[in-house]
Design a protein around this motif. Structure first.
Motif, PDB file in Angstrom:
ATOM      1  N   ASP A  54      11.088   3.431   9.813  1.00  0.00           N
ATOM      2  CA  ASP A  54      11.252   3.131   8.393  1.00  0.00           C
ATOM      3  C   ASP A  54      12.318   4.018   7.768  1.00  0.00           C
ATOM      4  O   ASP A  54      13.103   3.565   6.929  1.00  0.00           O
ATOM      5  CB  ASP A  54       9.925   3.306   7.647  1.00  0.00           C
ATOM      6  N   GLU A  55      12.360   5.295   8.181  1.00  0.00           N
ATOM      7  CA  GLU A  55      13.370   6.216   7.643  1.00  0.00           C
ATOM      8  C   GLU A  55      14.777   5.777   8.024  1.00  0.00           C
ATOM      9  O   GLU A  55      15.682   5.786   7.196  1.00  0.00           O
ATOM     10  CB  GLU A  55      13.125   7.637   8.146  1.00  0.00           C
ATOM     11  N   ALA A  56      14.971   5.403   9.271  1.00  0.00           N
ATOM     12  CA  ALA A  56      16.296   4.967   9.730  1.00  0.00           C
ATOM     13  C   ALA A  56      16.694   3.654   9.053  1.00  0.00           C
ATOM     14  O   ALA A  56      17.861   3.469   8.683  1.00  0.00           O
ATOM     15  CB  ALA A  56      16.309   4.817  11.246  1.00  0.00           C
ATOM     16  N   TYR A 110      21.562  16.676   2.474  1.00  0.00           N
ATOM     17  CA  TYR A 110      21.527  15.268   2.855  1.00  0.00           C
ATOM     18  C   TYR A 110      22.011  15.091   4.285  1.00  0.00           C
ATOM     19  O   TYR A 110      21.460  14.299   5.043  1.00  0.00           O
ATOM     20  CB  TYR A 110      22.381  14.419   1.914  1.00  0.00           C
ATOM     21  N   LEU A 111      23.044  15.802   4.648  1.00  0.00           N
ATOM     22  CA  LEU A 111      23.561  15.735   6.006  1.00  0.00           C
ATOM     23  C   LEU A 111      22.495  16.188   7.000  1.00  0.00           C
ATOM     24  O   LEU A 111      22.263  15.552   8.022  1.00  0.00           O
ATOM     25  CB  LEU A 111      24.815  16.596   6.152  1.00  0.00           C
ATOM     26  N   TRP A 115      20.762  13.874   9.822  1.00  0.00           N
ATOM     27  CA  TRP A 115      20.872  14.282  11.224  1.00  0.00           C
ATOM     28  C   TRP A 115      19.480  14.289  11.883  1.00  0.00           C
ATOM     29  O   TRP A 115      19.325  13.798  13.006  1.00  0.00           O
ATOM     30  CB  TRP A 115      21.507  15.669  11.325  1.00  0.00           C
ATOM     31  N   CYS A 116      18.496  14.811  11.180  1.00  0.00           N
ATOM     32  CA  CYS A 116      17.140  14.875  11.728  1.00  0.00           C
ATOM     33  C   CYS A 116      16.534  13.498  11.924  1.00  0.00           C
ATOM     34  O   CYS A 116      15.810  13.259  12.891  1.00  0.00           O
ATOM     35  CB  CYS A 116      16.240  15.724  10.834  1.00  0.00           C
ATOM     36  N   GLY A 120      16.557  13.874  15.551  1.00  0.00           N
ATOM     37  CA  GLY A 120      15.399  14.786  15.658  1.00  0.00           C
ATOM     38  C   GLY A 120      15.801  16.193  15.272  1.00  0.00           C
ATOM     39  O   GLY A 120      16.923  16.470  14.890  1.00  0.00           O
ATOM     40  N   ASN A 121      14.833  17.078  15.310  1.00  0.00           N
ATOM     41  CA  ASN A 121      15.087  18.466  14.889  1.00  0.00           C
ATOM     42  C   ASN A 121      16.011  19.081  15.862  1.00  0.00           C
ATOM     43  O   ASN A 121      16.568  19.878  16.148  1.00  0.00           O
ATOM     44  CB  ASN A 121      13.785  19.257  14.791  1.00  0.00           C
TER      45      ASN A 121
END
Length: 121
Positions: A54-56, A110-111, A115-116, A120-121
């Motif tokens: 959902d985030e992507a 935001y970047l 990226w996460c 991922g972390n």
């Protein structure tokens, strides 16, 4: 002339409208809108089994959603098509991924969040 340095030909507005209406699932005040899911899952990945988080999905749809209201209007869809036809389309789209407020600025925060989401972390 290098093909990648040339702009692309714009789509026919009537064809764009038909494509937009095919995937738009939301009606508001007699106007059709695409949701982030409509744009990413139904339009971009119409003939694939690709499934994004959902985030992507929100992140990708946010590139088109200029008002940042969670809906994609036909005007925003047309504006995005014009961005894709520009010679520097890849750079513009990359910047829009990081411009979360639609104010023409991308911050480190935001970047970092973007990226996460993707890596991922």
């Amino acid at each position: 002339c290098n093909f990648f340095l040339q702009g692309q030909r714009r789509a026919d507005p009537t064809e764009l409208k038909a494509i937009f209406l095919k995937y738009a699932s939301i009606q508001k005040n007699d106007e059709a809108f695409m949701s982030p899911e409509d744009f990413v899952a139904r339009f971009l990945y119409a003939h694939t089994d690709i499934r994004l988080s959902d985030e992507a999905t929100s992140l990708l749809a946010g590139v088109v959603d200029q008002k940042k209201d969670g809906l994609i209007s036909f005007q925003e869809f047309v504006a995005f098509e014009s961005v894709l036809c520009a010679p520097d389309a890849l750079y513009v789209v990359a910047f829009l991924l990081f411009d979360k407020t639609g104010k023409g600025a991308a911050t480190y925060d935001y970047l970092s969040v973007t990226w996460c989401i993707w890596f991922g972390n």
